[in-house]
Design a protein around this motif. Structure first.
Motif, PDB file in Angstrom:
ATOM      1  N   HIS A  42      91.227  37.708  26.212  1.00 32.32           N
ATOM      2  CA  HIS A  42      90.663  36.747  25.257  1.00 32.32           C
ATOM      3  C   HIS A  42      89.249  37.193  24.890  1.00 32.32           C
ATOM      4  N   GLU A  45      85.720  35.463  25.981  1.00 30.33           N
ATOM      5  CA  GLU A  45      85.532  35.133  27.396  1.00 30.33           C
ATOM      6  C   GLU A  45      84.838  36.296  28.100  1.00 30.33           C
ATOM      7  N   ARG A  82      88.988  34.338  20.392  1.00 30.79           N
ATOM      8  CA  ARG A  82      90.064  34.325  21.390  1.00 30.79           C
ATOM      9  C   ARG A  82      91.096  35.412  21.053  1.00 30.79           C
ATOM     10  N   HIS A 124      89.610  35.781  33.010  1.00 32.85           N
ATOM     11  CA  HIS A 124      89.300  34.839  31.911  1.00 32.85           C
ATOM     12  C   HIS A 124      88.022  34.048  32.197  1.00 32.85           C
ATOM     13  N   ASP A 125      87.511  33.429  31.124  1.00 33.72           N
ATOM     14  CA  ASP A 125      86.605  32.278  31.257  1.00 33.72           C
ATOM     15  C   ASP A 125      87.360  31.092  30.679  1.00 33.72           C
TER      16      ASP A 125
END
Ligand SMILES: [Zn+2]
Length: 434
Positions: A42, A45, A82, A124-125
Motif C-alpha cells: 500500500h 503506508e 493506497r 502495513h500501516d
C-alpha cells in the motif's frame, strides 16, 4: 558502494505496468530458515516500506536467510496512494491479465511459493489502534494499527511455523514488554478469521500464502502515529522477533531504541549517478534544479537507496525516496559523451586529479587547470571568458542561489567539448568551524 540501476525511457509509463520491484537476498545457509519480507503493497503506508529499506541496508545476517522486497508497489508509493491501479492486496485470488499489477502479482506469487521460503511478513500501516474490546472510535476491534494480523489460528499439518496465533502472541508480548515510546502504542494480535468472516481478506497476499501452505502474517503499525521513525522502529522490532523465532541471527550497527540514530538513517537518501557523468547527493538536494545536462531520452539513473525511483512528468525528472519527493530535475538537452580523462584542479593550493561524476571538498578556493574541455561554473561569471578555467575562485565569487543543496555549500562545474556534455564535478565548500 552498491548502486542499482534504473534505465529510464520517458515514454514507457503511458502504457506499461507497475514499475518492477527488486528482491534482495541475504543468505548464509540454504539449510536454515528463510524469512520473506514484503513492503510497500500500500503506497500510503510508509512504515511498511521505510522499515525494509533500513533492514536491507543496515542489517547483517549471520545465520539463516532473509529475503526482502522493500517496495512492491513503487508507482503507488511515488503517488503516496493506497493503490493507483486499485488495491494490490485484493488481487491475489483472481486478476485480469490487463491489470497494471498483473506482472507484479504473478512474480511475487512465485517468490512466495518458492520452496526455500518458510514464512512471509506483509508490512502495513493501518488505521487506529487495535484493541480486542471497544474503547472508542480509535481504539477498538475494527482498528488495524499496532497489531500482528493472522488469517486463522493455525495451519494444520504444517511442520514449521503453522501455529500462527502462538507465534504472533509471542512477538506481540515481547514488543509490549520492551520500551514502547508511549503506553498506548502497545500491540495486539488480530485474527481476521478470513475463511469464515472476511471475504475481502480472502483476496489478500497473506491468505493466498496460507491457502498454499505458506505461513504468512501482516505487521501493522498505526497511521495515527504520525512520526515515521516510530513506525519504522516498531516494524523493525517486530521483524527482529520473527527472526529470533526462526533462528535467523543478525547484527546491526545502531541501537533500535535510539530514535535519533534511526531517524538519521531513514533520512539518509544516498546518491544518484546519472549517465556516468553526474553524481548528486540526495539528502540535502534542493527541491528543484534547472538546466541539468541530460540526454533527450534513455537517461540512466543509478541510485544507492532501495526506495529511490524516478518519474518523467511535465518535462522534468522527479526523484523520489519512497513517498517523499526529493527533487525535480529540469533537463537541458545535450549530446552526452563520456571519457576516462581526469581533470586537474588546484584545491586550497594543492593539485589534485579527479574524474567526472565526482565531488571535491574545498576549504577556501580552487582553480580548475586548463584542459581540452570548456568549463562552466554555474553561478560564476566574469566578462569575456569562454571557459572558466585557470581562475582562482572562492565561495563568495559564486552566487549562492545557484547551489544544488539547501545548505548552500555545493556548486556545479560542468565540462563541454565540441558542443557535447562530458561531465560534472561538484564543488563542495566545507563549512568553516567557528
Ligand atoms: Zn495496508
Amino acid at each position: 558502494m552498491r548502486f542499482f540501476i534504473i534505465v529510464f525511457f520517458p515514454f514507457i509509463y503511458l502504457f506499461a505496468s507497475n514499475t518492477p520491484f527488486d528482491l534482495y537476498k541475504k543468505e548464509t545457509n540454504p539449510n536454515q530458515h528463510t524469512l520473506l519480507i514484503i513492503g510497500g503493497i500500500h503506497g500510503d503506508e510508509p512504515g511498511g516500506y521505510f522499515a525494509p529499506a533500513i533492514l536491507e541496508k543496515y542489517y547483517k545476517i549471520k545465520s539463516g536467510n532473509l529475503w526482502i522486497i522493500p517496495n512492491i508497489n513503487a508507482d503507488s508509493i511515488m503517488a503516496n496512494s493506497r493503490g493507483i491501479y486499485g488495491d494490490m492486496n485484493r488481487k491475489f485470488s483472481i486478476i485480469n491479465e490487463n491489470d497494471s499489477d498483473f506482472i507484479t502479482i504473478n512474480k511475487v506469487k512465485d517468490i512466495i511459493l518458492d520452496k526455500k521460503v518458510d514464512l512471509i511478513l506483509n508490512l502495513h500501516d493501518g488505521h487506529g489502534f487495535y484493541r480486542n474490546k471497544y474503547e472508542n472510535a480509535i481504539f477498538n476491534p475494527n482498528a488495524w494499527g499496532q497489531a500482528t494480523i493472522i488469517d486463522q489460528e493455525k495451519m494444520n499439518g504444517l511442520e514449521k511455523f503453522g501455529n500462527l496465533d502462538e507465534i504472533a502472541t509471542k512477538v506481540t508480548n515481547t514488543l509490549n514488554e520492551d520500551n514502547l515510546f508511549q503506553k498506548y502504542h502497545s500491540f495486539g494480535v488480530k485474527n481476521t478469521q478470513t475463511k469464515f468472516k472476511d471475504e475481502q481478506m480472502q483476496l489478500s497476499l497473506t491468505y493466498f500464502a496460507v491457502t498454499n501452505n505458506k505461513p504468512a502474517l501482516a505487521i501493522e503499525t498505526s497511521k495515527n502515529i504520525t512520526e515515521l521513525t516510530y513506525k519504522v522502529i516498531y516494524q523493525l522490532k517486530s521483524i527482529e522477533e520473527f527472526m529470533k523465532i526462526m533462528d535467523i541471527k543478525f547484527e546491526r550497527d545502531f541501537d533500535i531504541n535510539n530514535y535519533k540514530e534511526i531517524e538519521s538513517r531513514i533520512f539518509d537518501f544516498g546518491k544518484v549517478k546519472i549517465n556516468d557523468n553526474i553524481t548528486l547527493e540526495l539528502s540535502d538536494i534542493k527541491n528543484n534544479i534547472r538546466f541539468v545536462p541530460l540526454k533527450k531520452e534513455d537517461n540512466k539513473f543509478d541510485f544507492t537507496h532501495t526506495l529511490a525511483r524516478v518519474k518523467y512528468n511535465d518535462n522534468k525528472y522527479e526523484i523520489y525516496i519512497g513517498n517523499i519527493k526529493i527533487s525535480d530535475l529540469y533537463p537541458q538537452i545535450f549530446d552526452v559523451s563520456s571519457t576516462n580523462n581526469k581533470i586537474k584542479i588546484l584545491v586550497d593550493n594543492k593539485e589534485i586529479e579527479t574524474s567526472f561524476a565526482s565531488q571535491i571538498d574545498i576549504k577556501n578556493d580552487f582553480k580548475i587547470l586548463k584542459s581540452d574541455f570548456r568549463v562552466n561554473i554555474i553561478g560564476f561569471s566574469k566578462d569575456g571568458l569562454d571557459s572558466e578555467d585557470n581562475i582562482l575562485i572562492k565561495k563568495s565569487d559564486i552566487q549562492e542561489n545557484y547551489s544544488i543543496d539547501n545548505n548552500k555549500t555545493k556548486y556545479r562545474a560542468e565540462f563541454y567539448k565540441d558542443g557535447k556534455f562530458y561531465g560534472m564535478i561538484v564543488l563542495n565548500f566545507l563549512k568553516e568551524n567557528k
